[in-house]
Design an enzyme around this catalytic site. Structure first.
Site, mmCIF file in Angstrom:
data_model
loop_
_atom_site.group_PDB
_atom_site.id
_atom_site.type_symbol
_atom_site.label_atom_id
_atom_site.label_comp_id
_atom_site.label_asym_id
_atom_site.label_seq_id
_atom_site.Cartn_x
_atom_site.Cartn_y
_atom_site.Cartn_z
ATOM 1 N N ASP A 172 -17.715 -46.581 -60.916
ATOM 2 C CA ASP A 172 -16.695 -46.173 -59.961
ATOM 3 C C ASP A 172 -17.005 -46.920 -58.665
ATOM 4 O OD1 ASP A 172 -14.679 -44.620 -58.608
ATOM 5 O OD2 ASP A 172 -16.289 -43.374 -57.813
ATOM 6 N N VAL A 173 -16.037 -47.006 -57.761
ATOM 7 C CA VAL A 173 -16.269 -47.756 -56.526
ATOM 8 C C VAL A 173 -16.421 -46.837 -55.316
ATOM 9 C CG1 VAL A 173 -15.361 -49.494 -54.940
ATOM 10 C CG2 VAL A 173 -15.110 -49.795 -57.412
ATOM 11 N N ASP A 174 -15.399 -46.039 -55.000
ATOM 12 C CA ASP A 174 -15.453 -45.176 -53.821
ATOM 13 C C ASP A 174 -16.560 -44.140 -53.959
ATOM 14 O OD1 ASP A 174 -13.317 -46.489 -52.669
ATOM 15 O OD2 ASP A 174 -11.836 -45.144 -53.541
ATOM 16 N N LYS A 180 -8.842 -43.572 -65.960
ATOM 17 C CA LYS A 180 -10.140 -44.225 -66.144
ATOM 18 C C LYS A 180 -10.586 -44.132 -67.601
ATOM 19 C CE LYS A 180 -11.925 -43.658 -61.440
ATOM 20 N NZ LYS A 180 -12.993 -43.097 -60.580
ATOM 21 N N ASP A 236 -19.314 -40.731 -59.121
ATOM 22 C CA ASP A 236 -19.563 -39.486 -58.391
ATOM 23 C C ASP A 236 -18.577 -38.378 -58.706
ATOM 24 O OD1 ASP A 236 -17.413 -39.252 -55.793
ATOM 25 O OD2 ASP A 236 -17.600 -41.209 -56.744
ATOM 26 N N MET A 262 -8.104 -32.022 -54.190
ATOM 27 C CA MET A 262 -9.351 -31.744 -54.895
ATOM 28 C C MET A 262 -9.422 -30.304 -55.374
ATOM 29 S SD MET A 262 -10.918 -34.562 -55.157
ATOM 30 C CE MET A 262 -12.579 -34.119 -55.647
ATOM 31 N N GLY A 275 -9.866 -45.805 -58.738
ATOM 32 C CA GLY A 275 -8.533 -45.404 -58.308
ATOM 33 C C GLY A 275 -8.162 -46.050 -56.987
ATOM 34 N N THR A 327 -13.228 -37.474 -62.376
ATOM 35 C CA THR A 327 -12.457 -38.449 -63.151
ATOM 36 C C THR A 327 -13.372 -39.479 -63.815
ATOM 37 O OG1 THR A 327 -12.101 -39.807 -61.170
ATOM 38 C CG2 THR A 327 -10.388 -38.219 -61.737
#
Length: 252
Positions: free
Chosen positions: A33-35, A171, A192, A65, A123, A195
């Site tokens: 994941d990136v963020d 994902k 983190d 959330m 995302g 998803t």
């Protein structure tokens, strides 16, 4: 958590930490994941701040959330508030360099040395994520994320809904596609969020990461939860040392 269809996404996961560590040591592909994982912050929140609508978007993120809307609904509503123009995106990227998480450069480099393929599944937006990928020498073909659309005037025109990462469960679809297309046998997802966690399966293992923000649901359900990439680096190095010793001692 975001809602997926008529249910909250959950992880039906029955692997011990020992099992996950074993998959990690022999992984031939890793999806990050990136963020808040590869990067220290959330790209859309940083973009909102840059466009002077940070507070409004932050409040909407908290509601999302809570599980009362799908990922696509949350993405659409936040972007409708930001409405980033093409020029704003150019300025944002030019003025804000990616803040990579501690240890990620060394980790990605080590994975590549071992012949392991590395992918970014997010995302977030391609124009932003590409900058982080460049710092990690990850090719464009290994990036799977969302794309913004603009009118000829440069004004915001929405986002590409054909990208699987633009919706709940996206994902998971990407990870399944990567495994089928490239024939990976042992794929690990690192991230983190919920998803990221829901990608296993089809991912062969999931490792929760809380080095920037700890999602309690992920910490609780992930068989292996880390807060420092050095733990993953150490696991790979120890596996390399064991293999080297076995070769020297004639053990196959």
């Amino acid at each position: 958590m975001y809602r997926t269809g008529n249910r909250l996404i959950r992880l039906l996961y029955d692997m011990s930490q020992k099992d996950v560590r074993a998959v990690w040591r022999r992984a031939d592909a890793v999806c990050f994941d990136v963020d808040s994982t590869v990067c220290k912050d959330e790209g859309i929140d940083e973009l909102a701040k840059f466009c002077n609508v940070g507070l409004e978007v932050s409040e909407l993120t908290k509601k999302a959330m809570g599980g009362n809307m799908s990922f696509r609904e949350a993405l659409s509503q936040r972007l409708d508030i930001i409405k980033p123009s093409r020029q704003q995106m150019v300025d944002f990227i030019g003025h804000r360099k990616p803040r990579l998480s501690d240890g990620i450069v060394e980790l990605v480099s080590l994975l590549k040395e071992r012949g392991c393929a590395v992918y970014l599944v997010s995302g977030g937006f391609i124009s932003v994520i590409t900058e982080a990928a460049k710092l990690l020498s990850i090719p464009p073909g290994n990036i799977f994320c969302n794309r913004l659309k603009f009118y000829y005037s440069g004004e915001y025109a929405g986002f590409d809904v054909d990208q699987p990462t633009s919706d709940s469960g996206g994902k998971t679809k990407v990870v399944k596609m990567i495994k089928e297309k490239f024939g990976h046998k042992q794929l690990v997802m690192v991230g983190d969020g919920a998803t990221d966690m829901e990608t296993c399966p089809p991912a062969d293992a999931f490792i929760g990461y809380g080095g920037n923000v700890v999602r309690e649901s992920v910490k609780e359900k992930a068989s292996w939860f880390i807060t420092d990439f050095q733990e993953l680096i150490g696991e790979l190095k120890s596996a390399t040392n064991v293999n080297t010793d076995n070769l020297l001692n004639g053990v196959h």
